[in-house]
Design an enzyme around this catalytic site. Structure first.
Site, short mmCIF file in Angstrom:
data_model
loop_
_atom_site.label_atom_id
_atom_site.label_comp_id
_atom_site.label_asym_id
_atom_site.label_seq_id
_atom_site.Cartn_x
_atom_site.Cartn_y
_atom_site.Cartn_z
N HIS A 91 7.08 38.24 24.63
CA HIS A 91 8.43 38.72 24.29
C HIS A 91 8.68 40.14 24.79
CE1 HIS A 91 12.26 38.76 22.54
NE2 HIS A 91 12.00 38.29 21.34
N ASP A 104 15.78 19.01 31.44
CA ASP A 104 15.34 17.66 31.79
C ASP A 104 14.44 17.74 33.02
OD1 ASP A 104 15.01 15.04 32.58
OD2 ASP A 104 17.15 14.60 32.78
#
Length: 482
Positions: free
Chosen positions: A168, A394
């Site tokens: 992060h 996807d």
């Protein structure tokens, strides 16, 4: 759950990036060094179960993911690098194809042969899939010696689980999902990614900040909302829950928040302001706070369009900043949803380029590494965004069944918002609370949008003045303490 680790390798850019690349971490990046790796979990159900047979799974699924990862890392090569710091303690992210200490992205493959997709779609927290996500409890500072991205792909009985851990200190949610969508794009057959990352962090902020982080504090130390004067107290049991707000439910919440026309001529409340106000108010009711108790609302806001000059949406790194506001619990309960929405709206509107620069100037004079308690007392804090198109990731076998955050970086009052799979403006809310508070929230018919109202709870909480600064608002001073 029986999980068998099959392999662990590393993936580097397919074509070596020439030369040593160094990017100084900015004031937007540095506060997160002592947070944990940011974890994501995506679950896919395979329509053709033959794809899970060997050697098909290894050749057509695993190798496809690794090949696509190698190609996308040519553009996102910072994720294949490591953290480093100079003699003055100034941190940077660097990539050098000739550096033998830089291994690239960690990529592991595991099998959980008896586990189905449905087994992992329960709504009771992260415990069921914790072992399927890497780097639990690993601090971002460990990116000095660990990869900045770790991927764990697990073959299930009827699908695939993908757990990821991003450092992060290197990137925020916007950059995370830009990377994920680009990786998926390549795996679906694209020759190149449609949107290139903007890698020059110095355009956002170029101040050299010297940090001494030889022994970073545990970000969990003195959990939010707890009594800092009693550090020996046993921490409360925290539980996690997903609340799924349908398209119609979000419309109802937004309509209620906007049913009262503001007298000051302010804009209508957004979906975000309406929904988070709804949650903030009902969490406060469930906590049973005194009317005069202060409750803080914190949102980690994207600043790409707020800074001057604005940064492109493709900016790669952290360009978020915490916005704090608050009010008395009694005032939040005594008013309708428009009150909390107005408090949130005003705080967000006030966080312009000047406020961002002032916050950065203050932090650079006295650097302070974030702990969870800095989100504020009795807080509700918001991360992630329903604007992220997480269900469009996807890789070639369909959209994910669920998208979740992992177990890292959760504390009392922390919630993550995701777009709902149902579409429209449906939103999934992951929230972590004390067990007793969560139980009350789950029983709240008003929170869940049933017809009955909770008049008794509201009367109990508003049996007092709860007056703060004359207007009921408390604004953050930039350091997390209000």
């Amino acid at each position: 759950m029986k999980i068998k680790i099959m392999s662990k390798t590393h993936v580097k850019p397919t074509k070596p990036v020439l030369g040593k690349k160094q990017f100084q971490l900015t004031t937007f990046d540095l506060p997160y060094l002592a947070f944990y790796y940011n974890q994501k979990f995506l679950l896919y159900k395979f329509q053709n179960l033959l794809d899970l047979e060997e050697p098909t799974f290894q050749n057509d699924v695993v190798e496809k993911l690794k090949d696509g990862l190698g190609l996308v890392l040519e553009d996102f090569y910072q994720l294949a690098g490591k953290l480093a710091k100079d003699d003055e303690g100034v941190f940077r992210v660097e990539y050098d194809a000739d550096d033998t200490e830089i291994n690239g992205v960690e990529f592991s493959v595991s099998h959980a042969a008896d586990v189905t997709v449905d087994d992992l779609t329960a709504e009771d927290g992260t415990a069921k899939f914790k072992e399927l996500v890497p780097y639990n409890g690993i601090l971002n500072l460990e990116g000095l010696t660990r990869p900045l991205l770790a991927v764990q792909v697990t073959k299930l009985k009827d699908g695939l689980a993908m757990g990821l851990a991003f450092n992060h200190a290197v990137l925020d949610g916007t950059s995370t999902w830009h990377f994920m969508s680009s990786w998926a794009e390549i795996c679906r057959g694209a020759q190149s990614i449609s949107t290139q990352p903007f890698l020059d962090r110095s355009k956002a902020r170029d101040t050299r900040v010297k940090l001494d982080l030889t022994a970073p504090k545990d970000p969990n130390e003195t959990s939010n909302g707890e009594d800092a004067a009693n550090p020996t107290a046993e921490p409360p049991q925290l539980v996690e829950k997903i609340f799924r707000f349908s398209d119609s439910a979000v419309h109802t919440i937004k309509s209620r928040a906007n049913s009262v026309i503001p007298s000051d001529g302010s804009k209508p409340f957004s979906t975000f302001q309406s929904l988070t106000s709804h949650i903030w108010r009902h969490v406060t009711l469930a906590r049973g706070l005194k009317p005069e108790d202060i409750t803080i609302f914190t949102v980690f806001a994207d600043c790409r369009r707020r800074v001057d000059p604005p940064m492109p949406e493709e900016y790669f790194g952290n360009l978020i900043q915490a916005i704090f506001t608050g009010t008395a619990a009694g005032l939040l309960a005594a008013h309708g949803p428009e009150f909390g929405a107005s408090v949130i709206q005003k705080a967000i509107a006030a966080h312009d380029a000047r406020a961002i620069d002032a916050r950065n100037d203050e932090w650079e004079k006295s650097p302070k590494i974030f702990q969870f308690k800095d989100a504020g007392v009795n807080c509700v804090a918001v991360g992630s965004s329903p604007r992220f198109q997480v269900y469009e990731v996807d890789f070639g076998w369909g959209k994910p069944e669920i998208v979740r955050s992992g177990s890292n970086n959760r504390f009392n009052g922390m919630m993550y918002l995701y777009q709902g799979k149902a579409g429209g403006i449906s939103i999934d809310v992951e929230i972590t609370l004390e067990a007793s508070v969560m139980e009350k929230l789950q029983e709240s018919k008003e929170f869940l949008l049933s017809e009955e109202e909770e008049e008794d709870d509201v009367k109990k909480l508003t049996n007092g003045n709860g007056h703060v600064n004359g207007n009921g608002h408390v604004n953050g001073n930039g350091n997390g303490f209000v």
